[in-house]
Design an enzyme around this catalytic site. Structure first.
Site, PDB file in Angstrom:
ATOM      1  N   ARG A  69      57.853   2.560  35.851  1.00 13.94           N
ATOM      2  CA  ARG A  69      59.338   2.888  36.237  1.00 13.94           C
ATOM      3  C   ARG A  69      59.850   1.917  37.206  1.00 13.94           C
ATOM      4  NH1 ARG A  69      58.403   8.210  39.569  1.00 13.94           N
ATOM      5  NH2 ARG A  69      57.612   8.934  37.613  1.00 13.94           N
ATOM      6  N   HIS A  93      54.228   3.895  39.936  1.00 15.00           N
ATOM      7  CA  HIS A  93      54.731   3.527  38.559  1.00 15.00           C
ATOM      8  C   HIS A  93      55.380   2.024  38.372  1.00 15.00           C
ATOM      9  CE1 HIS A  93      54.534   7.516  36.290  1.00 15.00           C
ATOM     10  NE2 HIS A  93      54.348   8.048  37.553  1.00 15.00           N
ATOM     11  N   ASP A 137      52.621   9.122  33.220  1.00 18.72           N
ATOM     12  CA  ASP A 137      52.507  10.532  33.249  1.00 18.72           C
ATOM     13  C   ASP A 137      52.210  10.869  31.700  1.00 18.72           C
ATOM     14  OD1 ASP A 137      53.085  10.460  35.936  1.00 18.72           O
ATOM     15  OD2 ASP A 137      55.400  10.648  35.669  1.00 18.72           O
ATOM     16  N   GLU A 158      49.427  16.372  40.754  1.00 13.98           N
ATOM     17  CA  GLU A 158      50.395  16.388  39.536  1.00 13.98           C
ATOM     18  C   GLU A 158      49.301  16.305  38.234  1.00 13.98           C
ATOM     19  OE1 GLU A 158      54.466  14.322  40.998  1.00 13.98           O
ATOM     20  OE2 GLU A 158      52.937  13.180  39.849  1.00 13.98           O
ATOM     21  N   HIS A 180      49.579  12.960  36.253  1.00 15.11           N
ATOM     22  CA  HIS A 180      49.702  11.507  36.833  1.00 15.11           C
ATOM     23  C   HIS A 180      48.370  10.833  36.953  1.00 15.11           C
ATOM     24  CE1 HIS A 180      51.885   9.226  40.019  1.00 15.11           C
ATOM     25  NE2 HIS A 180      50.680   8.672  40.228  1.00 15.11           N
TER      26      HIS A 180
END
Length: 276
Positions: free
Chosen positions: A116, A161, A168, A250, A253
């Protein structure tokens, strides 16, 4: 007589000096305008040692949500130029081993997000400061105030990320079932709703949808069904065996434990040209 001649000569010299024209300045020779070199375009940003995951292992499915409108912001996110999963080679190689293990049990991996870029994180931060933009609340954070998303750890800035070894993901049955496309404006259902009611993701039942900002998305939350609990444990075992560590808030993740860039946050866009 000599004195008179001398005076006349001196007067003539004086008159000659007064009548001489002033010297004119010599015009300057025009100088050519210097030619400035054309600046070279900046080289495109690169992600050293990164690969496109599906190039390395085309068996892994990809559903890159931040390149689409189907995410908690409700539009494609800055920096996602192509719907690709980019990862460091080390993380991608480890994930290929997870895929091998998953297939022996009749499952396949599906990634939602991988590398990301930092501009995407900045986009999230800017969005969080605009309280009026909540068109996806009914699906992604139905029971949580928007101003709690960062404080409660569901969105991070900076994020692992951006280091390229965090992703993910979920598990799908293999062969994977088809997944209906998301339509902008379709009725939204809470990500905490039962599997048959929430968005028809082809993931096996994990108890909530992806990016569900709710305590029920915590990996070990006891309120999910026994089936969802077993599926989360299966994903966790497969990933842990390959060297990944789960973020316990999460279920989707995971980060590579021995990541190659533990202190570097990259900004290059999600695009094939970033790894070329």
């Amino acid at each position: 007589m000599r004195t008179r001649v001398a005076v006349v000569l001196a007067f003539a010299v004086l008159l000659g000096g007064c009548s001489r024209p002033e010297p004119r300045p010599v015009p300057a020779t025009p100088q050519p305008t210097p030619v400035r070199p054309t600046p070279s375009p900046s080289p495109p940003e690169r992600l050293p040692g990164f690969v496109v995951l599906t190039d390395l292992d085309p068996r892994i499915h990809a559903d890159i949500r931040y390149a689409t409108p189907h995410n908690f912001v409700g539009r494609p996110i800055t920096g996602y130029r192509e719907p690709l999963c980019l990862l460091t080679r080390q993380a991608a190689e480890a994930l290929r081993r997870v895929q091998d293990a998953a297939l022996t049990g009749g499952h396949s991996l599906k990634v939602y997000d991988c590398y990301r870029p930092q501009p995407a994180v900045d986009d999230f931060v800017a969005w969080s400061k605009r309280p009026g933009e909540q068109q996806t609340k009914a699906e992604f954070y139905p029971d949580l105030a928007k101003n709690r998303l960062f404080a409660d750890g569901y969105i991070g800035a900076p994020t692992a990320h951006s280091r390229g070894s965090t992703l993910d993901l979920t598990l799908v049955d293999e062969p994977a079932a088809s997944q209906p496309p998301y339509r902008v404006g379709q009725p939204l259902v809470a990500c905490t709703a039962p599997r048959g009611q929430r968005f028809a993701d082809n993931s096996i039942d994990m108890g909530t949808g992806f990016d569900c900002f709710d305590p029920r998305a915590h990996t070990a939350d006891p309120r999910v069904t026994p089936t969802a609990r077993d599926n989360r444990r299966l994903l966790q075992r497969l990933m842990t065996d390959a060297g990944f560590v789960n973020y316990d808030r999460e279920w989707w993740h995971y980060s590579l434990r021995d990541e190659p860039y533990p202190d570097t946050f990259f900004a290059a866009p999600v695009a094939r040209s970033s790894v070329g």
